[in-house]
Motif scaffolding. Structure first.
Motif, PDB file in Angstrom:
ATOM      1  N   SER A 242     -88.132 -61.056 -18.449  1.00 44.10           N
ATOM      2  CA  SER A 242     -87.845 -60.486 -19.513  1.00 44.10           C
ATOM      3  C   SER A 242     -87.938 -58.344 -19.271  1.00 44.10           C
ATOM      4  O   SER A 242     -87.850 -57.765 -20.186  1.00 44.10           O
ATOM      5  N   GLU A 243     -89.469 -59.312 -18.937  1.00 50.77           N
ATOM      6  CA  GLU A 243     -90.348 -58.025 -19.171  1.00 50.77           C
ATOM      7  C   GLU A 243     -90.051 -56.792 -18.685  1.00 50.77           C
ATOM      8  O   GLU A 243     -89.498 -55.934 -18.703  1.00 50.77           O
ATOM      9  N   GLY A 244     -89.499 -57.146 -16.898  1.00 46.43           N
ATOM     10  CA  GLY A 244     -89.218 -56.366 -15.920  1.00 46.43           C
ATOM     11  C   GLY A 244     -87.973 -55.744 -16.570  1.00 46.43           C
ATOM     12  O   GLY A 244     -87.065 -54.730 -15.752  1.00 46.43           O
ATOM     13  N   ALA A 245     -86.381 -56.425 -16.591  1.00 48.40           N
ATOM     14  CA  ALA A 245     -85.875 -56.471 -17.107  1.00 48.40           C
ATOM     15  C   ALA A 245     -85.895 -54.939 -18.543  1.00 48.40           C
ATOM     16  O   ALA A 245     -84.811 -53.877 -18.275  1.00 48.40           O
ATOM     17  N   ALA A 246     -86.522 -55.668 -19.224  1.00 46.01           N
ATOM     18  CA  ALA A 246     -86.767 -54.423 -20.735  1.00 46.01           C
ATOM     19  C   ALA A 246     -87.041 -53.642 -19.769  1.00 46.01           C
ATOM     20  O   ALA A 246     -86.458 -52.018 -20.763  1.00 46.01           O
ATOM     21  N   GLN A 247     -88.305 -52.909 -19.241  1.00 45.92           N
ATOM     22  CA  GLN A 247     -88.984 -51.937 -18.233  1.00 45.92           C
ATOM     23  C   GLN A 247     -87.565 -51.216 -17.600  1.00 45.92           C
ATOM     24  O   GLN A 247     -87.618 -50.118 -17.976  1.00 45.92           O
ATOM     25  N   VAL A 248     -86.728 -51.806 -16.762  1.00 44.51           N
ATOM     26  CA  VAL A 248     -85.400 -51.202 -16.796  1.00 44.51           C
ATOM     27  C   VAL A 248     -84.198 -50.838 -17.113  1.00 44.51           C
ATOM     28  O   VAL A 248     -84.021 -49.530 -17.015  1.00 44.51           O
ATOM     29  N   VAL A 249     -83.905 -51.194 -18.367  1.00 44.92           N
ATOM     30  CA  VAL A 249     -82.905 -50.914 -19.289  1.00 44.92           C
ATOM     31  C   VAL A 249     -83.465 -49.748 -19.427  1.00 44.92           C
ATOM     32  O   VAL A 249     -82.800 -49.103 -19.905  1.00 44.92           O
ATOM     33  N   TRP A 250     -85.034 -49.871 -20.310  1.00 45.26           N
ATOM     34  CA  TRP A 250     -85.441 -48.085 -20.806  1.00 45.26           C
ATOM     35  C   TRP A 250     -85.639 -47.301 -20.222  1.00 45.26           C
ATOM     36  O   TRP A 250     -84.965 -46.674 -20.161  1.00 45.26           O
ATOM     37  N   SER A 251     -85.926 -47.527 -18.979  1.00 47.12           N
ATOM     38  CA  SER A 251     -85.879 -46.225 -17.775  1.00 47.12           C
ATOM     39  C   SER A 251     -84.647 -45.739 -17.563  1.00 47.12           C
ATOM     40  O   SER A 251     -84.472 -44.933 -16.851  1.00 47.12           O
ATOM     41  N   LEU A 252     -83.785 -46.872 -16.850  1.00 43.40           N
ATOM     42  CA  LEU A 252     -82.296 -46.158 -16.175  1.00 43.40           C
ATOM     43  C   LEU A 252     -81.970 -45.187 -18.514  1.00 43.40           C
ATOM     44  O   LEU A 252     -81.389 -44.675 -18.113  1.00 43.40           O
ATOM     45  N   TRP A 253     -82.123 -45.943 -19.249  1.00 43.56           N
ATOM     46  CA  TRP A 253     -81.703 -45.117 -20.944  1.00 43.56           C
ATOM     47  C   TRP A 253     -81.728 -43.981 -20.694  1.00 43.56           C
ATOM     48  O   TRP A 253     -81.505 -43.012 -21.225  1.00 43.56           O
ATOM     49  N   ARG A 254     -83.170 -43.576 -20.531  1.00 44.98           N
ATOM     50  CA  ARG A 254     -83.690 -42.631 -20.775  1.00 44.98           C
ATOM     51  C   ARG A 254     -83.858 -41.637 -19.018  1.00 44.98           C
ATOM     52  O   ARG A 254     -83.985 -40.298 -19.454  1.00 44.98           O
ATOM     53  N   MET A 255     -82.879 -42.293 -17.904  1.00 40.41           N
ATOM     54  CA  MET A 255     -82.273 -41.499 -16.924  1.00 40.41           C
ATOM     55  C   MET A 255     -81.160 -40.958 -17.297  1.00 40.41           C
ATOM     56  O   MET A 255     -80.777 -40.326 -16.367  1.00 40.41           O
ATOM     57  N   GLY A 256     -80.217 -41.656 -18.042  1.00 42.30           N
ATOM     58  CA  GLY A 256     -79.652 -40.654 -18.716  1.00 42.30           C
ATOM     59  C   GLY A 256     -78.372 -41.816 -17.846  1.00 42.30           C
ATOM     60  O   GLY A 256     -76.859 -41.674 -18.031  1.00 42.30           O
ATOM     61  N   ARG A 257     -78.598 -43.270 -17.563  1.00 48.26           N
ATOM     62  CA  ARG A 257     -77.973 -43.983 -17.165  1.00 48.26           C
ATOM     63  C   ARG A 257     -77.346 -45.052 -18.249  1.00 48.26           C
ATOM     64  O   ARG A 257     -78.295 -46.079 -17.495  1.00 48.26           O
ATOM     65  N   PHE A 258     -76.950 -45.071 -18.603  1.00 45.48           N
ATOM     66  CA  PHE A 258     -76.193 -45.622 -19.786  1.00 45.48           C
ATOM     67  C   PHE A 258     -75.128 -46.801 -19.478  1.00 45.48           C
ATOM     68  O   PHE A 258     -75.848 -47.591 -20.147  1.00 45.48           O
ATOM     69  N   HIS A 259     -74.821 -46.406 -18.723  1.00 44.30           N
ATOM     70  CA  HIS A 259     -73.810 -47.798 -18.194  1.00 44.30           C
ATOM     71  C   HIS A 259     -74.387 -48.718 -17.230  1.00 44.30           C
ATOM     72  O   HIS A 259     -74.195 -49.241 -17.445  1.00 44.30           O
ATOM     73  N   ASP A 260     -75.525 -48.171 -16.963  1.00 47.19           N
ATOM     74  CA  ASP A 260     -75.959 -48.744 -15.964  1.00 47.19           C
ATOM     75  C   ASP A 260     -76.790 -49.008 -16.710  1.00 47.19           C
ATOM     76  O   ASP A 260     -77.472 -51.114 -16.766  1.00 47.19           O
ATOM     77  N   ALA A 261     -77.935 -49.157 -17.396  1.00 48.30           N
ATOM     78  CA  ALA A 261     -78.670 -49.798 -17.971  1.00 48.30           C
ATOM     79  C   ALA A 261     -77.895 -50.868 -19.616  1.00 48.30           C
ATOM     80  O   ALA A 261     -78.402 -52.237 -19.690  1.00 48.30           O
ATOM     81  N   TRP A 262     -76.731 -50.932 -19.816  1.00 43.56           N
ATOM     82  CA  TRP A 262     -75.576 -51.151 -20.523  1.00 43.56           C
ATOM     83  C   TRP A 262     -75.317 -52.722 -19.901  1.00 43.56           C
ATOM     84  O   TRP A 262     -75.939 -54.145 -19.830  1.00 43.56           O
TER      85      TRP A 262
END
Length: 125
Positions: free
Chosen positions: A57-77
């Motif tokens: 869950s920690e790694g997934a949260a890190q990746v979700v946050w990172s994708l969101w910051r990269m402008g890859r909102f759909h991937d984060a979702w």
């Protein structure tokens, strides 16, 4: 970045999360994407969504946050829905005080993504 593209299949969960986080941080600092990062993150996302790499869950949260910051909102979702929103309630397996005050850390990520969705106008009300 170019050296990592052919080695995506050999990366473990921690490496995948760290690579995506580093790329997001570099993009924020540079003001533009690192050359080749789109292809690398696409390949890493495929590995994550095919469950060849399983994040905690920690790694997934890190990746979700990172994708969101990269402008890859759909991937984060998509990653959030596939890995963090598994329907478990945080009080399961707890007793007493901790059960009554259980907080689902995933709820914060959901709220953040929902706010971003509303900001973008992607949610019909």
């Amino acid at each position: 970045v170019q050296l990592l593209v052919p080695r995506v299949a050999t990366l473990d969960a921690q490496s995948v999360a760290n690579v995506i986080w580093v790329l997001a941080t570099c993009q924020q600092l540079r003001g533009e994407a690192v050359p080749g990062s789109r292809e690398l993150v696409d390949n890493l996302m495929i590995a994550l969504l095919d469950l060849r790499v399983r994040l905690d869950s920690e790694g997934a949260a890190q990746v979700v946050w990172s994708l969101w910051r990269m402008g890859r909102f759909h991937d984060a979702w998509v990653l959030f829905v596939r890995t963090l929103s598994d329907g478990r309630h945080p009080e399961h397996g707890k007793t007493g005080y901790t059960k009554k005050h259980a907080v689902d850390g995933r709820q914060r990520y959901y709220q953040t993504l929902l706010m971003e969705t509303e900001k973008r106008g992607d949610v019909q009300k």
